[in-house]
Write a protein that holds these residues in place. Structure first.
Motif, mmCIF file in Angstrom:
data_model
loop_
_atom_site.group_PDB
_atom_site.id
_atom_site.type_symbol
_atom_site.label_atom_id
_atom_site.label_comp_id
_atom_site.label_asym_id
_atom_site.label_seq_id
_atom_site.Cartn_x
_atom_site.Cartn_y
_atom_site.Cartn_z
ATOM 1 N N PRO A 1 2.380 -4.148 3.987
ATOM 2 C CA PRO A 1 3.624 -3.547 3.487
ATOM 3 C C PRO A 1 3.388 -2.135 2.949
ATOM 4 O O PRO A 1 2.434 -1.891 2.218
ATOM 5 N N ILE A 2 4.246 -1.195 3.341
ATOM 6 C CA ILE A 2 4.205 0.168 2.806
ATOM 7 C C ILE A 2 5.246 0.278 1.701
ATOM 8 O O ILE A 2 6.415 -0.061 1.904
ATOM 9 N N VAL A 3 4.814 0.739 0.537
ATOM 10 C CA VAL A 3 5.697 0.784 -0.624
ATOM 11 C C VAL A 3 5.727 2.194 -1.194
ATOM 12 O O VAL A 3 4.926 3.063 -0.833
ATOM 13 N N GLU A 4 6.680 2.425 -2.113
ATOM 14 C CA GLU A 4 6.811 3.729 -2.758
ATOM 15 C C GLU A 4 5.631 3.991 -3.687
ATOM 16 O O GLU A 4 4.942 3.082 -4.134
ATOM 17 N N ARG A 5 5.450 5.258 -3.994
ATOM 18 C CA ARG A 5 4.282 5.692 -4.767
ATOM 19 C C ARG A 5 4.220 5.040 -6.145
ATOM 20 O O ARG A 5 3.142 4.735 -6.648
ATOM 21 N N ASP A 6 5.372 4.837 -6.758
ATOM 22 C CA ASP A 6 5.384 4.325 -8.129
ATOM 23 C C ASP A 6 5.542 2.802 -8.191
ATOM 24 O O ASP A 6 5.857 2.248 -9.244
ATOM 25 N N THR A 7 5.325 2.083 -7.088
ATOM 26 C CA THR A 7 5.468 0.632 -7.072
ATOM 27 C C THR A 7 4.347 -0.024 -7.879
ATOM 28 O O THR A 7 3.162 0.237 -7.618
ATOM 29 N N PRO A 8 4.685 -0.869 -8.859
ATOM 30 C CA PRO A 8 3.642 -1.548 -9.633
ATOM 31 C C PRO A 8 2.767 -2.419 -8.739
ATOM 32 O O PRO A 8 3.233 -3.001 -7.761
ATOM 33 N N GLU A 9 1.493 -2.497 -9.066
ATOM 34 C CA GLU A 9 0.520 -3.341 -8.386
ATOM 35 C C GLU A 9 0.168 -2.870 -6.975
ATOM 36 O O GLU A 9 -0.589 -3.529 -6.261
ATOM 37 N N ALA A 10 0.705 -1.727 -6.533
ATOM 38 C CA ALA A 10 0.403 -1.249 -5.184
ATOM 39 C C ALA A 10 -0.989 -0.636 -5.125
ATOM 40 O O ALA A 10 -1.466 0.002 -6.072
ATOM 41 N N LEU A 11 -1.645 -0.830 -4.003
ATOM 42 C CA LEU A 11 -2.874 -0.117 -3.707
ATOM 43 C C LEU A 11 -2.509 1.280 -3.214
ATOM 44 O O LEU A 11 -1.411 1.505 -2.721
ATOM 45 N N VAL A 12 -3.439 2.215 -3.340
ATOM 46 C CA VAL A 12 -3.164 3.607 -2.988
ATOM 47 C C VAL A 12 -4.214 4.103 -1.999
ATOM 48 O O VAL A 12 -5.414 3.882 -2.193
ATOM 49 N N VAL A 13 -3.754 4.779 -0.943
ATOM 50 C CA VAL A 13 -4.647 5.437 0.012
ATOM 51 C C VAL A 13 -4.381 6.934 -0.028
ATOM 52 O O VAL A 13 -3.228 7.365 0.041
ATOM 53 N N SER A 14 -5.433 7.716 -0.149
ATOM 54 C CA SER A 14 -5.304 9.165 -0.040
ATOM 55 C C SER A 14 -6.380 9.679 0.901
ATOM 56 O O SER A 14 -7.437 9.065 1.048
ATOM 57 N N VAL B 1 0.848 -1.191 0.000
ATOM 58 C CA VAL B 1 0.000 0.000 0.000
ATOM 59 C C VAL B 1 0.880 1.236 0.000
ATOM 60 O O VAL B 1 1.863 1.320 0.742
ATOM 61 N N SER B 2 0.530 2.208 -0.812
ATOM 62 C CA SER B 2 1.210 3.488 -0.857
ATOM 63 C C SER B 2 0.267 4.563 -0.332
ATOM 64 O O SER B 2 -0.855 4.702 -0.832
ATOM 65 N N VAL B 3 0.684 5.282 0.707
ATOM 66 C CA VAL B 3 -0.111 6.388 1.251
ATOM 67 C C VAL B 3 0.343 7.669 0.569
ATOM 68 O O VAL B 3 1.453 8.140 0.791
ATOM 69 N N TRP B 4 -0.510 8.211 -0.283
ATOM 70 C CA TRP B 4 -0.115 9.353 -1.100
ATOM 71 C C TRP B 4 -0.064 10.649 -0.322
ATOM 72 O O TRP B 4 0.740 11.518 -0.601
ATOM 73 N N GLY B 5 -0.943 10.826 0.636
ATOM 74 C CA GLY B 5 -0.947 12.081 1.377
ATOM 75 C C GLY B 5 -2.340 12.419 1.858
ATOM 76 O O GLY B 5 -3.310 11.706 1.578
ATOM 77 N N VAL B 6 -2.435 13.522 2.616
ATOM 78 C CA VAL B 6 -3.703 13.965 3.193
ATOM 79 C C VAL B 6 -3.855 15.453 2.903
ATOM 80 O O VAL B 6 -3.052 16.270 3.372
ATOM 81 N N ASP B 7 -4.871 15.813 2.137
ATOM 82 C CA ASP B 7 -5.105 17.205 1.769
ATOM 83 C C ASP B 7 -6.057 17.870 2.753
ATOM 84 O O ASP B 7 -6.965 17.239 3.294
ATOM 85 N N GLY B 8 -5.835 19.168 2.969
ATOM 86 C CA GLY B 8 -6.780 19.969 3.737
ATOM 87 C C GLY B 8 -6.592 19.952 5.238
ATOM 88 O O GLY B 8 -7.341 20.625 5.958
#
Length: 286
Positions: A197-210, A167-174
């Motif tokens: 597992p926490i992975v880098e933003r550009d990791t293939p197949e990663a899920l993304v949380v924002s 999983v890649s945590v992109w960030g929290v706006d606001g």
């Protein structure tokens, strides 16, 4: 299927829960809770939870034992053998408000050989008085959180065999103050603590949380805060969202979030864990 620990309902920013029904264990459930553990397998013997009233401790232990058996892990209350893991809890009840109190339980998993003890921490906000009159949904939620943490500990090959996604945590706006960074770091910490597992933003197949935070204008010294978390598949399709809201003292998060970021991340993970369950696992590498 993913198996994750939900560390507890957010005390400061709790998501609303449906009203539960009174818990009354059936005779069948009571009988199953004391089933003998097979001697040729590693099972779990669930010992007393100190610091809790028996009205909550007994049904909770029975619920955990049943959930472990549902995962094909032999489990019983107070009954075991030399090859069994021992699970015991140390709990405390802390008033949060006239309407709520917090159940905090530190679980200790003791291996049969007496090796390193693993610990699981969980916090749950429940209605005042519910510790003396537990309900099915509350017990099920706590038991689910504990057992989903236990399964990888008892069977370390589970995650590997299932192909766990990163999983890649992109960030929290606001978020005001240092919330943008504090919430991101807190969520990454909670995810790691639960085996994600926490992975880098550009990791293939990663899920993304924002995440997104919004604050209403202060009214009579308080203001409404809303958090919205989105879980995305690698192709950008949405798996689902988790929303939290609560009243906070006006301006209390304008500078440092402190523990509030951890509380928010713990509450968010409860919902994110259910969404992660829906994500198709990676195909095991050949």
């Amino acid at each position: 299927m993913y198996r994750f620990l939900a560390l507890g309902v957010l005390a400061l920013l709790a998501a609303c829960q449906p009203l539960p029904q009174p818990f009354q264990p059936s005779a069948q459930e009571k009988g199953a809770a004391v089933a003998m553990l097979p001697k040729d397998t590693h099972g779990v013997s669930i010992l007393e939870i100190s610091g809790l009233p028996s009205a909550l401790s007994g049904p909770l232990r029975a619920a955990i034992a049943q959930r472990l058996r549902d995962e094909d892990i032999p489990a019983a209350v107070d009954i075991g053998h030399r090859g069994a893991f021992l699970l015991r809890g140390e709990a405390s009840l802390t008033p949060l408000s006239p309407q709520e109190e917090e159940v905090q339980i530190a679980w200790f998993l003791v291996p049969p050989d007496g090796g390193d003890v693993r610990m699981i921490n969980r916090r749950d906000a429940i209605p005042r008085g519910q510790a003396q009159n537990p309900t099915i949904p509350q017990l099920d939620r706590i038991a689910r959180g504990v057992t989903t943490a236990l399964v990888p500990m008892l069977n370390p090959t589970v995650a590997e065999a299932q192909g766990v996604r990163g999983v890649s945590v992109w960030g929290v706006d606001g978020a005001p103050g240092d919330g943008k960074l504090a919430l991101k770091r807190a969520l990454e910490f909670i995810l790691r603590e639960n085996g994600v597992p926490i992975v880098e933003r550009d990791t293939p197949e990663a899920l993304v949380v924002s995440g997104t935070v919004s604050l209403a204008k202060p009214v009579s010294g308080v203001q409404l805060i809303r958090l919205r978390w989105v879980l995305l598949m690698p192709d950008g399709s949405e798996l689902g969202t988790v929303e939290q809201e609560n009243q906070i003292p006006a301006g209390s998060l304008d500078n440092n979030w402190g523990e509030a970021a951890i509380f928010a991340a713990e509450g968010a993970f409860e919902g994110l864990a259910a969404l992660l369950e829906k994500a198709p696992p990676l195909k095991p590498k050949s």
